[in-house]
Design a protein around this motif. Structure first.
Motif, PDB file in Angstrom:
ATOM      1  N   ASP A  26      -3.711  -2.338  -5.848  1.00 29.25           N
ATOM      2  CA  ASP A  26      -3.300  -2.026  -4.943  1.00 29.25           C
ATOM      3  C   ASP A  26      -3.412  -3.407  -4.590  1.00 29.25           C
ATOM      4  O   ASP A  26      -4.986  -4.171  -4.228  1.00 29.25           O
ATOM      5  CB  ASP A  26      -3.474  -1.899  -3.625  1.00 29.25           C
ATOM      6  CG  ASP A  26      -2.527  -1.587  -2.271  1.00 29.25           C
ATOM      7  OD1 ASP A  26      -1.939  -2.433  -2.222  1.00 29.25           O
ATOM      8  OD2 ASP A  26      -2.827  -0.877  -1.234  1.00 29.25           O
ATOM      9  N   ASP A  51      -7.584  -4.420  -2.590  1.00 27.06           N
ATOM     10  CA  ASP A  51      -7.365  -5.491  -1.005  1.00 27.06           C
ATOM     11  C   ASP A  51      -8.520  -5.081  -0.187  1.00 27.06           C
ATOM     12  O   ASP A  51      -8.857  -4.213   0.484  1.00 27.06           O
ATOM     13  CB  ASP A  51      -6.219  -4.893  -0.551  1.00 27.06           C
ATOM     14  CG  ASP A  51      -6.280  -5.605   0.876  1.00 27.06           C
ATOM     15  OD1 ASP A  51      -6.850  -6.911   1.562  1.00 27.06           O
ATOM     16  OD2 ASP A  51      -4.833  -4.800   1.654  1.00 27.06           O
ATOM     17  N   THR A  61       0.170  -1.128   0.135  1.00 24.82           N
ATOM     18  CA  THR A  61       0.328  -0.309  -0.095  1.00 24.82           C
ATOM     19  C   THR A  61       1.266   0.991   0.094  1.00 24.82           C
ATOM     20  O   THR A  61       1.015   2.235  -0.840  1.00 24.82           O
ATOM     21  CB  THR A  61      -0.960  -0.010   0.886  1.00 24.82           C
ATOM     22  OG1 THR A  61      -1.826  -1.177   0.983  1.00 24.82           O
ATOM     23  CG2 THR A  61      -1.537   1.213   1.275  1.00 24.82           C
ATOM     24  N   SER A 110      -6.914  -0.584   2.428  1.00 24.81           N
ATOM     25  CA  SER A 110      -5.794  -0.080   2.965  1.00 24.81           C
ATOM     26  C   SER A 110      -6.329   1.832   2.668  1.00 24.81           C
ATOM     27  O   SER A 110      -5.696   2.328   2.923  1.00 24.81           O
ATOM     28  CB  SER A 110      -4.842  -0.136   3.728  1.00 24.81           C
ATOM     29  OG  SER A 110      -4.692  -1.454   3.265  1.00 24.81           O
TER      30      SER A 110
HETATM   31 MG   LIG Z   1      -1.898  -2.760   2.518  1.00 22.84          MG
END
Ligand SMILES: [Mg+2]
Ligand SMILES: Nc1ncnc2c1ncn2[C@@H]1O[C@H](COP(=O)(O)OP(=O)(O)O)[C@@H](O)[C@H]1O
Length: 212
Positions: free
Chosen positions: A86, A40, A18, A44
């Motif tokens: 990500d 994800d 991240t 995050s």
């Molecule tokens: Mg992460």
């Protein structure tokens, strides 16, 4: 101009996916339209943006679920020069397989310890598998949290040599600025002098990637 689709992956959590995604996204945003897909489920990257209310320094961030990931990457790459993803820290997730089958490049952040390299070996298998349907997929490891850039241990060199995926010449040093940026909900570009070394790390990676 066609877009660059770049996934940041590692089956292991906490290796810097991240951190790298957000800050590369900020750097790419200064070069062309950029979007960061937060694949994800822990979101995050999305949380990072909420800290600041995403006031412009961060790349544009969108969430995505597995079933839609291909369509979304395709759709976004029609409208953006850079599409970053990500990825969640799983090897066997549907979303990872779909992402790997549909991007130009993967970056695998790892900490400079042989243990971390070995923990990431499954990624090499996932990349090989993805190349069956995506033969041009390029993959590189990115050393993160380095203490002394040029002082990798011999055992680290040996571990890396066993790994089929090459390592980018440029990596990220361990720097307080990377943590501060997350706490402040911005990228390292927003930190002024405090962030200048971190910005240099990120810029070097971007230039290397664009040159590959
Ligand atoms: Mg992460
Ligand atoms: N180069 C770095 N220097 C200092 N701290 C870092 C660096 N890279 C990551 N971190 C910190 O390490 C932790 C894990 O990083 P993160 O990007 O969340 O990993 P991942 O997304 O792979 O789980 C975070 O607290 C982050 O701020």
């Amino acid at each position: 101009m066609s877009s660059l689709r770049l996934a940041i992956v590692n089956q292991k959590g906490g290796t810097g996916k991240t951190t790298l995604s957000i800050n590369l996204g900020a750097g790419f945003s200064q070069r062309g339209t950029t979007v960061l897909l937060d694949a994800d489920p822990q979101e995050s990257a999305g949380h990072w943006a909420k800290v600041s209310g995403n006031d412009g320094d961060l790349p544009h961030i969108e969430g995505v679920v597995a079933g839609e990931v291909r369509e979304r990457i395709q759709h976004l790459s029609d409208a953006h020069r850079y599409v970053l993803i990500d990825c969640p820290p799983h090897l066997d997730s549907d979303i990872l397989r779909r992402v790997l089958s549909f991007v130009d490049m993967v970056l695998i952040p790892i900490q400079p310890s042989p243990l971390d390299v070995w923990a990431s070996i499954g990624m090499a298998g996932a990349v090989q598998e993805a190349r069956v349907s995506n033969p041009d997929l390029r993959a590189y490891m990115v050393l993160n949290q380095q203490d002394h850039r040029n002082a990798l241990s011999r055992s680290m060199h040996e571990a890396l040599a066993d790994f089929e995926i090459p390592v980018l010449r440029n990596g990220l040093a361990r720097r307080a600025a990377f943590r501060s940026a997350a706490l402040e909900g911005c990228s390292v570009y927003r930190l002024g002098k405090r962030g200048s070394s971190a910005v240099n790390d990120i810029e070097a990676i971007i230039e290397e990637v664009l040159d590959l």
